[in-house]
Design a protein around this motif. Structure first.
Motif, PDB file in Angstrom:
ATOM      1  N   UNK A  19      23.814  12.059 -16.068  1.00 11.47           N
ATOM      2  CA  UNK A  19      22.732  10.961 -15.850  1.00 11.47           C
ATOM      3  C   UNK A  19      22.261  11.580 -14.088  1.00 11.47           C
ATOM      4  N   UNK A  20      23.053  12.665 -13.716  1.00 12.39           N
ATOM      5  CA  UNK A  20      22.640  13.348 -12.473  1.00 12.39           C
ATOM      6  C   UNK A  20      21.231  13.950 -12.686  1.00 12.39           C
ATOM      7  N   UNK A  21      20.335  13.844 -11.775  1.00  7.48           N
ATOM      8  CA  UNK A  21      19.221  14.585 -12.075  1.00  7.48           C
ATOM      9  C   UNK A  21      18.030  13.845 -12.862  1.00  7.48           C
ATOM     10  N   UNK A  22      18.398  12.723 -13.450  1.00  6.52           N
ATOM     11  CA  UNK A  22      17.724  11.920 -14.427  1.00  6.52           C
ATOM     12  C   UNK A  22      16.669  11.245 -13.825  1.00  6.52           C
ATOM     13  N   UNK A  35      12.886  17.324  -9.357  1.00  5.40           N
ATOM     14  CA  UNK A  35      11.510  17.523 -10.294  1.00  5.40           C
ATOM     15  C   UNK A  35      12.364  17.427 -11.676  1.00  5.40           C
ATOM     16  N   UNK A  36      11.327  16.747 -12.625  1.00  6.34           N
ATOM     17  CA  UNK A  36      11.988  16.672 -14.041  1.00  6.34           C
ATOM     18  C   UNK A  36      11.012  17.514 -14.795  1.00  6.34           C
ATOM     19  N   UNK A  37      11.052  18.784 -15.266  1.00  7.74           N
ATOM     20  CA  UNK A  37      10.283  19.721 -15.570  1.00  7.74           C
ATOM     21  C   UNK A  37      10.119  19.894 -17.175  1.00  7.74           C
ATOM     22  N   UNK A  57      -0.083  27.292 -21.234  1.00  4.51           N
ATOM     23  CA  UNK A  57       0.863  26.323 -21.448  1.00  4.51           C
ATOM     24  C   UNK A  57       0.584  25.197 -20.372  1.00  4.51           C
ATOM     25  N   UNK A  58       1.337  24.164 -20.706  1.00  3.05           N
ATOM     26  CA  UNK A  58       1.353  22.994 -19.767  1.00  3.05           C
ATOM     27  C   UNK A  58       2.636  22.742 -19.266  1.00  3.05           C
ATOM     28  N   UNK A  59       3.056  22.633 -17.710  1.00  6.73           N
ATOM     29  CA  UNK A  59       4.301  22.202 -17.243  1.00  6.73           C
ATOM     30  C   UNK A  59       4.192  20.644 -16.536  1.00  6.73           C
ATOM     31  N   UNK A  60       4.810  19.838 -17.236  1.00 10.71           N
ATOM     32  CA  UNK A  60       4.735  18.491 -16.767  1.00 10.71           C
ATOM     33  C   UNK A  60       5.976  18.266 -15.860  1.00 10.71           C
ATOM     34  N   UNK A  61       5.863  17.384 -14.761  1.00 12.09           N
ATOM     35  CA  UNK A  61       6.731  17.116 -13.897  1.00 12.09           C
ATOM     36  C   UNK A  61       6.894  15.497 -13.760  1.00 12.09           C
ATOM     37  N   UNK A  62       7.734  14.840 -14.297  1.00  6.77           N
ATOM     38  CA  UNK A  62       8.020  13.379 -14.337  1.00  6.77           C
ATOM     39  C   UNK A  62       8.801  12.983 -13.183  1.00  6.77           C
TER      40      UNK A  62
END
Length: 157
Positions: A19-22, A35-37, A57-62
Motif C-alpha cells: 500500500x506504500x506509494x499507492x 508520482x504514480x507512473x 509513447x504516453x507516460x501518465x502520472x496519477x
C-alpha cells in the motif's frame, strides 16, 4: 500458536508494503506525495533507415508529485535521445517533466524518442525493450511494438 502468528505477521507486513506509494485521495501523509507512473500507446514505426528509428509513447502520472524522465535506453540501439519539436525545429532534450495528475506525450510531429546507432533494424511485428529512467521514481521497462512505417495511431494504420 506461535507458528500461526508468523505467517499472519508476514502477510500484514506485505500488505503494508504494497500500500506504500499507492497514494490516497486525502492528500495527507507521505504516501500521497509520490508520482504514480504508467506507460501506454507505445510504438515504433518500422524504421526506413538501417541506423535510426523513432519512438512514441504516453507516460501518465496519477500521483500528486511531478517527476522527470531523465533518460531512455534500449536493447536495440546504441543510444536513445529525447527530442522536442517546436515550430518545425527539432531540439534534443536532457529531460522532460511528467506533471502531477498529468501526461507526457511523445507523438509524431511533437516530442519523440530517437533510437540511434541501431544494432539491427527492427521489423514490423517485433517488440523493442525500453528502460525509462526518472529523477524520483524507479525505472519502467516497456515493450514497444514495431508497427508499419505508415502507422498513425489516430487511424490505426
Amino acid at each position: 500458536m506461535r507458528r500461526a502468528l508468523l505467517p499472519a505477521a508476514a502477510l500484514a507486513g506485505a500488505l503494508a508494503l504494497t500500500s506504500c506509494g499507492a497514494g490516497s485521495d486525502s492528500g495527507s501523509g507521505s504516501d500521497s506525495s509520490t508520482a504514480e507512473l504508467s506507460v501506454s500507446a507505445s510504438y515504433m514505426p518500422q524504421p526506413v533507415s538501417a541506423d535510426m528509428a523513432a519512438g512514441f509513447l504516453t507516460i501518465t502520472n496519477k500521483g500528486s508529485t511531478k517527476d522527470e524522465l531523465t533518460s531512455v535506453t534500449s536493447n536495440v540501439a546504441g543510444e536513445v535521445t529525447m527530442h522536442s519539436t517546436v515550430g518545425g525545429a527539432m531540439e534534443e532534450k536532457t529531460g522532460f517533466a511528467v506533471p502531477a495528475h498529468g501526461q507526457l506525450v511523445f507523438k509524431s510531429g511533437g516530442n519523440h524518442l530517437m533510437f540511434e546507432k541501431l544494432k539491427h533494424k527492427p521489423a514490423q511485428g517485433q517488440k523493442v525493450t525500453l528502460k525509462l529512467t526518472f529523477a524520483k521514481s524507479g525505472p519502467l521497462t516497456v515493450e514497444m511494438p514495431v508497427k508499419s512505417a505508415t502507422y498513425n495511431p489516430s487511424t490505426g494504420h
